[in-house]
Write an enzyme that holds these catalytic residues in place. Structure first.
Site, PDB file in Angstrom:
ATOM      1  N   ILE A 143     -13.850  59.746 -31.331  1.00 18.18           N
ATOM      2  CA  ILE A 143     -14.667  58.530 -31.428  1.00 18.18           C
ATOM      3  C   ILE A 143     -14.152  57.657 -30.275  1.00 18.18           C
ATOM      4  O   ILE A 143     -12.944  57.533 -30.071  1.00 18.18           O
ATOM      5  CB  ILE A 143     -14.485  57.836 -32.798  1.00 18.18           C
ATOM      6  N   SER A 144     -15.064  57.102 -29.484  1.00 17.96           N
ATOM      7  CA  SER A 144     -14.634  56.323 -28.309  1.00 17.96           C
ATOM      8  C   SER A 144     -13.880  55.066 -28.728  1.00 17.96           C
ATOM      9  O   SER A 144     -14.054  54.540 -29.824  1.00 17.96           O
ATOM     10  CB  SER A 144     -15.842  55.906 -27.476  1.00 17.96           C
ATOM     11  N   GLN A 145     -13.081  54.584 -27.780  1.00 17.92           N
ATOM     12  CA  GLN A 145     -12.373  53.313 -27.958  1.00 17.92           C
ATOM     13  C   GLN A 145     -13.409  52.190 -28.087  1.00 17.92           C
ATOM     14  O   GLN A 145     -14.398  52.192 -27.351  1.00 17.92           O
ATOM     15  CB  GLN A 145     -11.534  53.125 -26.690  1.00 17.92           C
TER      16      GLN A 145
END
Ligand code: SAH
Length: 232
Positions: free
Chosen positions: A66-68
């Protein structure tokens, strides 16, 4: 799916995250309020809930991430979203970025090549009430011709080159945000299509995404199923 539980503690942590994103230069109010309202912890395995509102990427199923939150906010801001935009996302992953987009535009279509992620994210987004998002299991290199053209296209995996189908499926006046590069580092690019169909390119610095791979993958799901049979 785990219980969809949100608490005051989580809400408090979200507000702290929003403050942190502001201090890092994110000043788009609608994006910040989307992040303040979306229960990011529910997009993660329960083992990570404690850290869900840190400005960090985390592992999800199928060896993806999951992206930052900063990256989600930054990429979203580059799209210049309008409320009646139709948006295509490549790389559904956990579905978190799609939920952020869903609060800022009319309709979101999101494509994922990992079957297990496609299934988890579509169920979760529906259960959480983000009803203007449609998830698809497929290869993002082909875009989503059946729903084209798109006002905005967002690629959330690192592309070795700009897939030509995505340029074709961009509406005149549309914008494509895509991290492009060979290897682990990419350059964040924004491609704008003019009314006449010509393209211009802007660069927004270095970034690092999981790779944009060709084809679809359902092996992860299969090996899990096998494991379960043995354990039963
Ligand atoms: N937007 C996601 C972050 C996903 S990471 C989130 O908010 O959680 C990038 C995702 O792109 C991974 O899930 C990966 O499986 C997916 N991906 C990689 N190549 C792809 C392709 N060809 N088509 C669709 N998805 C792809």
């Amino acid at each position: 799916m785990h219980k969809l539980e949100d608490t005051y503690k989580m809400k408090g942590l979200r507000l702290r995250l929003v403050k942190e994103l502001k201090s890092k230069g994110i000043d788009h109010e609608a994006i910040l309020s989307a992040i303040a309202s979306i229960p990011r912890h529910l997009f993660l395995d329960k083992a990570f809930w404690e850290w869900a509102y840190k400005d960090q990427a985390f592992p999800i199923a199928a060896n993806q991430t999951i992206s930052q939150p900063y990256t989600v906010a930054f990429q979203t801001s580059l799209l210049d979203l309008k409320f009646d935009d139709k948006v295509l996302e490549i790389g559904t992953g956990s579905g978190y970025q799609a939920s952020v987009l869903s609060l800022l535009c009319k309709r979101v279509y999101s494509v994922e090549r990992q079957e297990v992620l496609f299934k988890n994210a579509s169920q979760l987004l529906y259960a959480l009430g983000y009803k203007n998002v449609r998830c698809y299991y497929g290869d993002g290199y082909a875009g989503l011709a059946s729903r084209a053209p798109f006002d905005k296209i967002l690629v959330t995996c690192g592309a070795p080159f700009i897939p030509s189908e995505l340029l074709v499926q961009l509406a005149p006046g549309g914008k494509l945000v895509v991290p492009v590069g060979q290897g682990e580092k990419q350059e964040m690019l924004r491609i704008t299509k003019s009314a006449e169909g010509t393209f211009s390119k802007e660069s927004f610095g270095d970034c690092a995404f999981v790779p944009f791979l060709e084809g679809v993958d359902h092996n992860y799901q299969r090996s899990k199923q096998k494991e379960r049979v043995i354990l039963d």
